[in-house]
Design a protein around this motif. Structure first.
Motif, PDB file in Angstrom:
ATOM      1  N   THR A 109      52.340  39.637  36.149  1.00 12.34           N
ATOM      2  CA  THR A 109      53.494  39.978  36.978  1.00 12.34           C
ATOM      3  C   THR A 109      53.179  39.681  38.436  1.00 12.34           C
ATOM      4  N   ILE A 110      54.210  39.557  39.215  1.00 12.85           N
ATOM      5  CA  ILE A 110      54.073  39.179  40.612  1.00 12.85           C
ATOM      6  C   ILE A 110      54.785  40.198  41.477  1.00 12.85           C
ATOM      7  N   SER A 111      54.224  40.491  42.629  1.00 16.44           N
ATOM      8  CA  SER A 111      54.844  41.438  43.542  1.00 16.44           C
ATOM      9  C   SER A 111      54.474  41.057  44.965  1.00 16.44           C
ATOM     10  N   ARG A 112      55.022  41.799  45.926  1.00 13.82           N
ATOM     11  CA  ARG A 112      54.684  41.525  47.312  1.00 13.82           C
ATOM     12  C   ARG A 112      54.745  42.798  48.138  1.00 13.82           C
ATOM     13  N   ASP A 113      54.027  42.780  49.231  1.00 16.03           N
ATOM     14  CA  ASP A 113      54.049  43.843  50.217  1.00 16.03           C
ATOM     15  C   ASP A 113      54.403  43.193  51.543  1.00 16.03           C
ATOM     16  N   ASN A 114      55.645  43.328  51.944  1.00 11.52           N
ATOM     17  CA  ASN A 114      56.080  42.647  53.172  1.00 11.52           C
ATOM     18  C   ASN A 114      55.336  43.157  54.396  1.00 11.52           C
ATOM     19  N   ALA A 115      55.057  44.439  54.409  1.00 12.33           N
ATOM     20  CA  ALA A 115      54.363  45.008  55.567  1.00 12.33           C
ATOM     21  C   ALA A 115      52.972  44.408  55.731  1.00 12.33           C
ATOM     22  N   GLU A 116      52.364  44.048  54.627  1.00 14.30           N
ATOM     23  CA  GLU A 116      51.018  43.483  54.668  1.00 14.30           C
ATOM     24  C   GLU A 116      51.022  41.967  54.586  1.00 14.30           C
ATOM     25  N   LEU A 160      45.142  39.783  41.816  1.00 16.55           N
ATOM     26  CA  LEU A 160      44.851  38.826  42.878  1.00 16.55           C
ATOM     27  C   LEU A 160      45.771  39.072  44.066  1.00 16.55           C
ATOM     28  N   SER A 161      45.248  38.824  45.247  1.00 13.33           N
ATOM     29  CA  SER A 161      46.022  38.968  46.472  1.00 13.33           C
ATOM     30  C   SER A 161      46.119  37.629  47.178  1.00 13.33           C
ATOM     31  N   CYS A 162      47.207  37.443  47.872  1.00 14.90           N
ATOM     32  CA  CYS A 162      47.416  36.253  48.688  1.00 14.90           C
ATOM     33  C   CYS A 162      47.982  36.731  50.023  1.00 14.90           C
ATOM     34  N   ARG A 163      47.124  36.741  51.017  1.00 16.28           N
ATOM     35  CA  ARG A 163      47.550  37.230  52.327  1.00 16.28           C
ATOM     36  C   ARG A 163      47.949  36.063  53.201  1.00 16.28           C
TER      37      ARG A 163
END
Length: 127
Positions: free
Chosen positions: A69-76, A20-23
């Motif tokens: 698990t959880i992660s993030r992409d700061n650039a996005e 899942l994504s959360c923008r």
């Protein structure tokens, strides 16, 4: 104004995986914390996972530990929830809830402590 858009949900068989994504968009904050919650039909919103990047800690609901698990992409400006070995009981609408500041551990599982929510994305686990 803050905008959160969750995506990536769908229908998956038991044992399968989804990401899942959360923008986030709109007002720019340093989201140091993000939690994911879920809500099944007829049930209350339920805590899934909480990540404090500034403190380096992650907290899980017992039912998802070792699977999510959880992660993030700061650039996005996007957070992710990787869900593996999915079970029918994982079926729910999933919501992300970022925060600038961390919560007391006693508060992380309470939806009322989160100010920003997306519209949710449906996850259905079924054969």
């Amino acid at each position: 104004q803050v905008h959160l858009v969750e995506s990536g949900g769908g229908l998956v068989q038991p044992g399968g995986s989804l990401r899942l994504s959360c923008r986030t968009s709109g007002r720019t904050f340093d989201w140091n914390v993000v939690a994911w919650f879920r809500q099944a039909p007829g049930k209350e919103r339920e805590f899934v996972i909480y990540r404090d990047w500034s403190g380096g800690r992650t907290y899980y609901a017992d039912s998802v530990k070792d699977r999510f698990t959880i992660s993030r992409d700061n650039a996005e400006s996007t957070f992710y929830l990787q869900m593996n070995n999915l079970r029918p009981e994982d079926t729910a609408v999933y919501y992300c809830a970022p925060r600038i500041f961390r919560l007391a551990i006693s508060a992380i599982r309470t939806p009322e402590h989160y100010d920003y929510w997306g519209q949710g994305t449906q996850v259905t686990v079924s054969a």
